[in-house]
Design a protein around this motif. Structure first.
Motif, PDB file in Angstrom:
ATOM      1  N   VAL A 141      46.120  26.699   8.539  1.00  0.00           N
ATOM      2  CA  VAL A 141      46.842  25.428   8.611  1.00  0.00           C
ATOM      3  C   VAL A 141      47.114  25.079  10.068  1.00  0.00           C
ATOM      4  N   LEU A 142      46.873  23.802  10.403  1.00  0.00           N
ATOM      5  CA  LEU A 142      47.073  23.300  11.762  1.00  0.00           C
ATOM      6  C   LEU A 142      48.313  22.425  11.801  1.00  0.00           C
ATOM      7  N   ARG A 143      49.147  22.601  12.827  1.00  0.00           N
ATOM      8  CA  ARG A 143      50.374  21.829  12.959  1.00  0.00           C
ATOM      9  C   ARG A 143      50.533  21.307  14.377  1.00  0.00           C
ATOM     10  N   ALA A 144      50.916  20.033  14.489  1.00  0.00           N
ATOM     11  CA  ALA A 144      51.199  19.434  15.799  1.00  0.00           C
ATOM     12  C   ALA A 144      51.826  18.070  15.592  1.00  0.00           C
ATOM     13  N   ALA A 145      52.862  17.773  16.388  1.00  0.00           N
ATOM     14  CA  ALA A 145      53.467  16.442  16.442  1.00  0.00           C
ATOM     15  C   ALA A 145      53.851  15.912  15.057  1.00  0.00           C
ATOM     16  N   GLY A 146      54.382  16.790  14.214  1.00  0.00           N
ATOM     17  CA  GLY A 146      54.805  16.359  12.886  1.00  0.00           C
ATOM     18  C   GLY A 146      53.686  16.286  11.868  1.00  0.00           C
ATOM     19  N   LEU A 147      52.464  16.574  12.293  1.00  0.00           N
ATOM     20  CA  LEU A 147      51.311  16.573  11.393  1.00  0.00           C
ATOM     21  C   LEU A 147      51.027  17.993  10.906  1.00  0.00           C
ATOM     22  N   VAL A 148      50.694  18.123   9.627  1.00  0.00           N
ATOM     23  CA  VAL A 148      50.284  19.403   9.062  1.00  0.00           C
ATOM     24  C   VAL A 148      48.946  19.188   8.370  1.00  0.00           C
ATOM     25  N   VAL A 149      47.930  19.885   8.843  1.00  0.00           N
ATOM     26  CA  VAL A 149      46.583  19.757   8.287  1.00  0.00           C
ATOM     27  C   VAL A 149      46.200  21.079   7.628  1.00  0.00           C
ATOM     28  N   ASP A 150      45.938  21.014   6.327  1.00  0.00           N
ATOM     29  CA  ASP A 150      45.540  22.193   5.557  1.00  0.00           C
ATOM     30  C   ASP A 150      44.066  22.048   5.197  1.00  0.00           C
ATOM     31  N   PRO A 151      43.163  22.697   5.949  1.00  0.00           N
ATOM     32  CA  PRO A 151      41.723  22.543   5.676  1.00  0.00           C
ATOM     33  C   PRO A 151      41.313  23.047   4.302  1.00  0.00           C
ATOM     34  N   GLY A 152      41.961  24.110   3.814  1.00  0.00           N
ATOM     35  CA  GLY A 152      41.590  24.650   2.516  1.00  0.00           C
ATOM     36  C   GLY A 152      41.882  23.683   1.381  1.00  0.00           C
ATOM     37  N   ALA A 153      43.041  23.031   1.452  1.00  0.00           N
ATOM     38  CA  ALA A 153      43.434  22.078   0.413  1.00  0.00           C
ATOM     39  C   ALA A 153      42.964  20.661   0.717  1.00  0.00           C
ATOM     40  N   ARG A 154      42.379  20.467   1.914  1.00  0.00           N
ATOM     41  CA  ARG A 154      41.974  19.124   2.352  1.00  0.00           C
ATOM     42  C   ARG A 154      43.172  18.177   2.246  1.00  0.00           C
TER      43      ARG A 154
END
Length: 243
Positions: A141-154
């Motif tokens: 999971v990638l996190r930055a500036a209030g964004l959370v990106v979960d590549p596994g769950a898209r």
């Protein structure tokens, strides 16, 4: 005669929407040989009905349809939920390609096209949609500036609220978060995110503009995805976190 790729579809359902029966038949044949389950529609209303009855994994959509055009079909399909779309256009006009990307198409192919190339494009888009396990054993999971990106769950959230991104928008954002502070030329982004060694660079420009509209507080004054004049774009989360 070129041979279609075989055996890569793994049963994914593809909806082919084209009012030209010859084109639809050829495309369907190639996709079928490649292992896809293919459904066909000859106009926009039929396409929407078929998509509602059996949600496709991907749509190959002609821009120039009788009655409801491909742009409106794409808008309505994406209004029902995320689905990857590859747009077909009979014109080489850049405005048509940009319009297709603006309404959420993930890729485009200009007629006349190689059916084999189209099948490869379908496979490329679908591979990016399918969840990929993190080989390192971490969450990925990638996190930055209030964004959370979960590549596994898209899945992407901003401030806890889920964002609706297209396949390419998701890939582009994930790439930016994985490389904060580094400037990338549009050619580099096309190669790394789209997997293309060449292509229309306006594809990147349009996707950046659309992505800014979803992740920036003020898309007219972007603070996350910065334009680096003479180079390309840079993801710069520190400016928002410090401010």
């Amino acid at each position: 005669m070129e041979q279609p790729p075989t055996g890569d579809g793994a049963g994914a359902r593809v909806l082919v929407v084209d009012d030209d029966p010859t084109v639809a038949e050829i495309v369907t044949g190639y996709l079928d040989r490649a292992g896809y389950v293919v459904d066909r529609a000859g106009d926009g209303l039929d396409a929407l009905a078929r998509a509602a009855a059996h949600r496709p994994d991907l749509v190959v959509l002609d821009l120039m349809l009788p009655g409801m055009d491909g742009l409106e079909v794409c808008r309505r399909m994406r209004g029902q939920g995320p689905v990857p779309v590859i747009m077909l256009t009979a014109r080489g006009d850049e405005d048509d390609r940009i319009l297709g990307l603006e309404v959420g198409a993930d890729d485009y192919v200009t007629k006349p096209f190689s059916p084999r190339e189209l099948v490869l494009r379908v496979g490329s888009v679908l591979r990016r949609v399918r969840p990929v396990e993190d080989a390192s054993g971490g969450s990925g999971v990638l996190r930055a500036a209030g964004l959370v990106v979960d590549p596994g769950a898209r899945r992407v959230t901003k401030g806890g609220a889920e964002l609706a991104l297209t396949v390419r928008e998701f890939d582009l954002l994930a790439f930016f978060l994985a490389h904060p502070g580094r400037a990338f030329a549009r050619e580099e982004l096309m190669r790394e995110v789209w997997g293309w060694d060449f292509g229309d660079l306006s594809t990147v420009t349009v996707h950046v503009r659309r992505l800014r509209g979803k992740v920036e507080d003020d898309p007219a004054r972007p603070r996350l995805i910065r334009t680096v004049w003479g180079v390309g774009y840079r993801f710069d989360p520190a400016t928002t976190e410090e401010g």
